[in-house]
Write an enzyme that holds these catalytic residues in place. Structure first.
Site, PDB file in Angstrom:
ATOM      1  N   GLU A 147      31.416  35.965  48.904  1.00 21.61           N
ATOM      2  CA  GLU A 147      31.707  36.310  47.514  1.00 21.61           C
ATOM      3  C   GLU A 147      33.139  36.835  47.338  1.00 21.61           C
ATOM      4  O   GLU A 147      33.837  36.439  46.425  1.00 21.61           O
ATOM      5  CB  GLU A 147      30.681  37.371  47.060  1.00 21.61           C
ATOM      6  CG  GLU A 147      30.992  38.062  45.747  1.00 21.61           C
ATOM      7  CD  GLU A 147      30.575  37.238  44.537  1.00 21.61           C
ATOM      8  OE1 GLU A 147      29.982  36.171  44.736  1.00 21.61           O
ATOM      9  OE2 GLU A 147      30.847  37.671  43.415  1.00 21.61           O
ATOM     10  N   ASP A 148      33.556  37.725  48.240  1.00 19.37           N
ATOM     11  CA  ASP A 148      34.802  38.468  47.995  1.00 19.37           C
ATOM     12  C   ASP A 148      35.970  38.141  48.915  1.00 19.37           C
ATOM     13  O   ASP A 148      37.039  38.726  48.787  1.00 19.37           O
ATOM     14  CB  ASP A 148      34.529  39.982  48.106  1.00 19.37           C
ATOM     15  CG  ASP A 148      33.653  40.476  46.975  1.00 19.37           C
ATOM     16  OD1 ASP A 148      33.604  39.787  45.936  1.00 19.37           O
ATOM     17  OD2 ASP A 148      33.012  41.526  47.121  1.00 19.37           O
TER      18      ASP A 148
END
Ligand code: MN
Length: 727
Positions: free
Chosen positions: A76-77
């Site tokens: 996700e990051d």
């Protein structure tokens, strides 16, 4: 700050054969990928995955879960791809991380439809591998713990989403520990003031609580020991969120929360649980109705325990929960307990069986096409305290238990509430006081010009409906009272040849007003209209006694004064109910056109019209001044609601027979309420809409002819006639 070595130690302790090497690699990988990233608090980002992994390790979940906790944000990051995760950590870990990444992209506070679809995705991911939701809950828990670093807007959005979705989900999965902490953090962020005050008040009782717990714990330990029962006893105060909810729901003070203090007793066997319950009831006085056996009847989420509340000799109440250590584990960790000590693998058949609710979701997932429908059904299940109903268009609405069609009507619009005359639930007529059930499709029937009834206050369950009805009643009653009061004063003034207008403009009047404690002239009129002040006494304060001499002739008849308010000097009052504010048919007898009637001037609520044979009339006419002549002058075609009470033999199909007879005669049925008694008899209250007494007689006659009907009566109720329904 939590160190990776602490987590490693924990995992090694409960899963010595786990892949510790892979766990270490996950840590190094996560640390490298998140390098340079900071949290809103200014700390290194790595703290977050470490804390999440630590929560999972504390729940003693398998090593795959802890690895995924460390890696949950990398796709996700960071620039890491799903393929890289799979290459380094295998398909199982990659699959879970994919699920988590999907969930994190969902925004539950968006429009309803998207929310439904997102929620479904999450649950589908979850049944695919339950560990996805366990990690998501751990992730959310740590984010909630560190929420203070975010902007207020984001704090509120995240806390709301948590309260609406994640806390109930944790509860439904039986993970009581996480549910409680999430709820408490939500309260702290959503209602910081209330939370602070409550916390301080609970804190102020801390010394007392601790002493009390020590005392009862000591006493119980000794008694159980004497009886040869080994048990671990833990005393605590109820958590802040539950206290807050309880005080709000039951509108009580902290001192009245009788399960403020709770003892938890963990024994070795089910037999000892029941033995302990007996000993407790021998030691302290049990509160009736508070004993709950969740061992014999487990909750749907698998929770098992014995609950009871007892009172000490000094009158202090407390709650007791008794369970085995196995049950305790399930109570704290729910479904997560099934993932302890196990190698990673998809959800096992056994586990699903333990969670019937999950089984259902698996089924729905296949059956339900429309995500909204899915969400509606799921909400029913996530919030067992609430009732969920549908509008005829399929829109879902939630109410507290005990809500009625009137609550439903007010939830749509104030005017729909005011004009609500009846309701169809799942296609059948129900009384207005019917208690809504989950899944009911509710249709509200309205009549233009219909007014709320004071009786409604006795059964509505939502504060919205209650407030709207009160506001309406107060406003209309006040308007009427003002007019009646003014007329009465005018009349009384006229007897002494005094001009009321001039009097009310005078200095002494302003002073008298002040003495009475009123700020406006209307308030004084209202008090006279309500009957709280007599017009003569009021005038006596304003006019010199010499001028107050009574002129001969008819007195200030209340009846005449009232008549003038709405009807001038007309001796006849039109009874068409709908557009004449002043006149209403009394609810006790509900007279019908053609019947002999008489009117009674109520205190501030206008003229109630009774049938001359009404049993209440005799009592009312003790005050003959308040009697008023009325007659029927309604427009043709005006309909009136009237309730008939039919006594019947309790025979199958009789309700259908009666309703079809009425329908056949082209008469509208407003509501039907059937009751059965133990002696094989029953009664059916049916409210019909009719235009005159002839029609009523005809219907009464045909109902009497139905096989099994013992009698038909107009209920002569014991209702206070002054509280009767406006129609
Ligand atoms: Mn995260």
């Amino acid at each position: 700050m939590i160190r990776f070595e602490n987590i490693l130690e924990k995992v090694r302790a409960y899963q010595p054969d786990g892949d510790i090497d892979l766990l270490r690699r996950a840590y190094v990988f996560s640390a490298r990928e998140h390098r340079g990233q900071l949290r809103k608090s200014g700390e290194p980002y790595l703290i977050h995955p470490l804390e999440v992994a630590n929560i999972l390790a504390e729940m003693q979940l398998d090593v795959v879960c802890v690895i995924c906790g460390l890696l949950h944000d990398v796709v996700e990051d960071t620039l890491t791809t799903s393929e890289t995760v799979e290459e380094f950590f295998g398909t199982e870990v990659a699959h879970i991380i994919d699920g988590l990444t999907k969930i994190s992209k969902m925004n539950f506070s968006s429009v309803e439809e998207r929310q439904a679809e997102n929620f479904r995705k999450m649950l589908m991911a979850m049944v695919d591998d339950i560990r996805i939701i366990l990690i998501k809950l751990a992730d959310r828990l740590h984010n909630m713990r560190t929420l203070q670093h975010l902007s207020e807007e984001r704090r509120i959005r995240i806390a709301n989403e948590t309260l609406e979705i994640y806390a109930p989900l944790a509860g439904r999965l039986g993970i009581g520990k996480i549910k409680t902490e999430l709820e408490e953090l939500c309260l702290k962020n959503l209602e910081p003031k209330a939370y602070g005050i409550l916390l301080a008040r609970v804190d102020a009782k801390r010394k007392w609580s601790q002493d009390f717990i020590t005392e009862i714990k000591g006493k119980l330990e000794k008694t159980l020991n004497d009886n040869g029962i080994a048990a671990e006893i833990h005393g605590r105060t109820k958590n802040i969120y539950s206290i807050h909810q309880k005080m709000k729901r039951q509108r009580i003070e902290l001192d009245q929360v009788y399960d403020f203090i709770a003892l938890r007793i963990v024994t070795d066997s089910v037999q000892d649980c029941y033995g302990t319950l007996g000993i407790i009831h021998n030691t302290w006085r049990p509160v009736p109705g508070r004993i709950k056996d969740f061992i014999a009847m487990p909750r749907p989420n698998g929770y098992r325990s014995l609950h009871t509340s007892v009172i000490t000799d000094s009158g202090a109440p407390f709650e007791v929960q008794i369970r085995t250590s196995e049950m305790h584990k399930v109570a704290e960790q729910g479904i997560a307990a099934h993932w302890k000590y196990k190698e990673g693998r998809p959800l096992q058949e056994d586990d699903v069986k333990n969670f019937a609710w999950l089984r259902q979701i698996l089924d729905w997932q296949l059956e339900v096409e429309d995500p909204n429908e899915f969400l509606n059904e799921l909400k029913v299940d996530l919030y067992p305290e609430d009732v969920f109903c549908f509008t005829p268009k399929g829109e879902v609405k939630s109410f507290p238990r005990g809500a009625t069609p009137v609550d439903f009507a007010y939830s749509i619009h104030t005017d729909v509430g005011h004009q609500c005359v009846g309701s169809r639930v799942n296609g059948l007529m129900v009384p207005l006081r019917y208690k809504l059930r989950n899944g009911d499709i509710v249709e509200v029937l309205t009549a233009r010009g219909h007014k709320p009834s004071r009786d409604w206050l006795s059964f509505v369950a939502t504060s919205r409906a209650r407030n709207k009805i009160r506001t309406y009643l107060n406003a209309t009653e006040k308007i009427r009272s003002i007019e009646i009061g003014r007329k009465l004063l005018e009349k009384e003034a006229g007897r002494s040849s005094v001009n009321l207008k001039q009097t009310t403009a005078s200095e002494p009047f302003a002073e008298a007003l002040k003495d009475y404690g009123f700020s406006k002239t209307d308030d004084l009129y209202a008090a006279v209209g309500y009957g709280k002040l007599s017009p003569r006494n009021v005038l006596a304060r304003l006019i010199p006694a010499s001028k107050l001499e009574e002129k001969p002739g008819p007195g200030a008849s209340l009846a005449r004064a009232v008549r003038r308010v709405f009807r001038g000097s007309d001796d006849k009052i039109k009874v068409n109910g709908m557009d004449d504010l002043m006149v209403y048919r009394a609810n006790c007898c509900n007279p019908v056109p053609g019947e002999s009637i008489t009117g009674y001037i109520t205190r501030g609520k206008g003229v109630s019209v009774h049938s001359v044979i009404c049993s209440n009339l005799l009592n009312l006419m003790v005050d003959p001044e308040r009697r008023i002549d009325v007659s029927w002058d309604g427009e043709k075609g005006t309909k009136y609601d009237i309730t008939l009470s039919v006594n019947v033999e309790d025979r199958k199909g009789i309700l259908a027979d009666i309703t079809s007879i009425i329908a056949d005669s082209n008469t509208d049925i407003r509501t039907v309420e059937a009751k059965t008694f133990e002696d094989q008899k029953g009664s059916i209250d049916v409210t019909v809409s009719i235009s005159n007494v002839k029609e009523l007689e005809r219907i009464t006659k045909s109902i009497r002819e139905v096989d099994g009907v013992l009698g038909v009566a107009r209920p002569s109720s014991n209702k206070d006639p002054d509280r009767s329904t406006m129609v």
